[in-house]
Design an enzyme around this catalytic site. Structure first.
Site, short mmCIF file in Angstrom:
data_model
loop_
_atom_site.label_atom_id
_atom_site.label_comp_id
_atom_site.label_asym_id
_atom_site.label_seq_id
_atom_site.Cartn_x
_atom_site.Cartn_y
_atom_site.Cartn_z
N TYR A 155 0.85 -1.21 0.00
CA TYR A 155 0.00 0.00 0.00
C TYR A 155 0.87 1.25 0.00
O TYR A 155 0.64 2.19 -0.76
CB TYR A 155 -0.90 -0.05 1.23
N LYS A 159 1.02 4.11 -2.87
CA LYS A 159 0.66 5.51 -2.60
C LYS A 159 1.84 6.45 -2.83
O LYS A 159 1.65 7.58 -3.29
CB LYS A 159 0.10 5.64 -1.19
N1 LIG Z 1 -9.75 6.08 5.26
C1 LIG Z 1 -8.48 6.36 5.49
O1 LIG Z 1 -8.02 6.42 6.65
C2 LIG Z 1 -7.55 6.66 4.34
C3 LIG Z 1 -6.29 7.17 4.65
C4 LIG Z 1 -5.41 7.46 3.61
C5 LIG Z 1 -5.81 7.27 2.29
N2 LIG Z 1 -7.05 6.77 2.02
C6 LIG Z 1 -7.42 6.60 0.61
O2 LIG Z 1 -8.64 7.26 0.36
C7 LIG Z 1 -9.34 6.59 -0.70
C8 LIG Z 1 -10.74 6.26 -0.26
O3 LIG Z 1 -10.66 5.42 0.87
P1 LIG Z 1 -11.90 5.12 1.83
O4 LIG Z 1 -11.34 5.04 3.20
O5 LIG Z 1 -13.03 6.01 1.52
O6 LIG Z 1 -12.20 3.60 1.33
P2 LIG Z 1 -13.59 2.78 1.27
O7 LIG Z 1 -13.19 1.35 1.10
O8 LIG Z 1 -14.44 3.14 2.40
O9 LIG Z 1 -14.21 3.30 -0.10
C9 LIG Z 1 -13.54 3.05 -1.31
C10 LIG Z 1 -14.53 2.90 -2.44
O10 LIG Z 1 -13.77 2.61 -3.63
C11 LIG Z 1 -14.37 1.51 -4.29
N3 LIG Z 1 -13.38 0.75 -5.04
C12 LIG Z 1 -12.52 -0.17 -4.55
N4 LIG Z 1 -11.82 -0.73 -5.54
C13 LIG Z 1 -12.24 -0.13 -6.68
C14 LIG Z 1 -11.91 -0.32 -8.05
N5 LIG Z 1 -11.01 -1.24 -8.43
N6 LIG Z 1 -12.53 0.46 -8.97
C15 LIG Z 1 -13.45 1.38 -8.58
N7 LIG Z 1 -13.83 1.56 -7.33
C16 LIG Z 1 -13.23 0.81 -6.37
C17 LIG Z 1 -14.99 0.67 -3.19
O11 LIG Z 1 -16.02 -0.17 -3.70
C18 LIG Z 1 -15.50 1.74 -2.23
O12 LIG Z 1 -16.82 2.13 -2.50
C19 LIG Z 1 -8.50 5.37 -1.04
O13 LIG Z 1 -7.64 5.67 -2.13
C20 LIG Z 1 -7.67 5.16 0.22
O14 LIG Z 1 -6.47 4.46 -0.05
C21 LIG Z 1 -7.93 6.46 3.02
#
Ligand SMILES: NC(=O)c1ccc[n+]([C@@H]2O[C@H](COP(=O)([O-])OP(=O)(O)OC[C@H]3O[C@@H](n4cnc5c(N)ncnc54)[C@H](O)[C@@H]3O)[C@@H](O)[C@H]2O)c1
Length: 252
Positions: A155, A159
């Site tokens: 991951y 990133k």
């Molecule tokens: N939540 C955190 O703490 C956090 C921290 C740093 C970065 N992020 C990043 O933020 C972004 C959103 O994360 P989140 O926490 O909302 O995640 P989440 O899992 O709650 O939501 C992600 C959404 O993306 C969709 N998804 C997954 N794979 C996919 C694909 N191959 N094609 C299209 N859609 C897809 C999922 O179905 C889901 O609806 C991600 O890139 C994650 O890495 C999140």
């Protein structure tokens, strides 16, 4: 306030969590939105929320790992709204596993969704944003791309790759009036974060994500506000950068 009146935005992974909040926030700023999402059943709620704001939205089932689906997503934006001004690469996934135990499939899915998907979406959308006269791309990276935490190698690599792609692409498309930036969120309260932190809690590792000076998890809307800023003219002199929105979990 960021003004996106009459802009057309594509948001990937917009069915829940941060992506859903981004799609709604861009609509609040005046944009019409393509709600792109892997899971069909997650699309309607985001589309409804945007329509309730008086903006237009279309849902597109698209897996960002599949180039044909990504091209169809961009085509759907052009067919329905005439152009693309903003692309938000938000779709992501995270598996907590020590490197020695990580399977090829677990490595690939994390690199493919987070990094290759960002590449596919940028490659398909950039020519359309050029035709629109310019615009903005915002990539959702992660504080994980800067820090060390056990179980995070794939991951983190993905990133950090998103941040590097952001810098290089900004250099390529600046002359075409496209700005490309990334956001590195810290711990944001979403379904993904809840499952990742539950996995981390099973380990002996320190709870690195609760160590920031703002002693709470972030809200998806706090990422969405920064996306609206980076997508709008308010950030007209910012490109190639990665903005931390992490409650101080990571400081440059
Ligand atoms: N939540 C955190 O703490 C956090 C921290 C740093 C970065 N992020 C990043 O933020 C972004 C959103 O994360 P989140 O926490 O909302 O995640 P989440 O899992 O709650 O939501 C992600 C959404 O993306 C969709 N998804 C997954 N794979 C996919 C694909 N191959 N094609 C299209 N859609 C897809 C999922 O179905 C889901 O609806 C991600 O890139 C994650 O890495 C999140």
């Amino acid at each position: 306030m960021a003004d996106l009146t009459s802009k057309i935005a594509i948001v990937t992974g917009a069915g829940q969590g941060i992506g859903k909040a981004i799609a709604i926030r861009l609509a609040q700023a005046g944009a019409d939105v393509v709600v792109a999402e892997l899971l069909e059943e997650r699309i309607a709620e985001t589309v409804d929320a945007i329509e309730k704001l008086g903006r237009k939205a279309i849902g597109v089932q698209a897996d960002v790992r599949d180039n044909a689906q990504v091209v169809a997503m961009v085509n759907a934006a052009v067919e329905n709204f005439g152009r693309v001004d903003i692309l938000v690469n938000n779709a992501g996934t995270d598996i907590v596993r020590d490197l020695v135990d990580l399977s090829d499939e677990e490595w690939d899915i994390q690199i493919d969704v987070n990094l290759k998907g960002t590449f596919y979406c940028c490659r398909a959308a950039v020519p359309e944003i050029v035709k629109a006269g310019g615009g903005a791309i915002v990539n959702i990276a992660s504080a994980a791309g800067y820090i060390s935490y056990p179980g995070g190698t794939a991951y983190a690599a993905a990133k950090a790759g998103v941040m590097a792609l952001t810098r290089s692409l900004a250099g390529e498309v600046g002359k075409q009036n496209i700005r490309v930036n990334a956001i590195a969120p810290g711990p944001i309260d979403t379904p993904l974060a809840r499952s990742v932190f539950a996995e981390m809690a099973k380990r002996d590792d320190p709870a690195i994500f609760s160590s920031g000076p703002i002693r709470r998890m972030g809200r998806p809307e706090e990422i969405a506000n920064t996306v609206a800023f980076l997508a709008s003219e308010e950030s007209s002199y910012i490109t190639g950068d990665t903005i931390s929105v992490s409650g101080g979990t990571y400081m440059h």
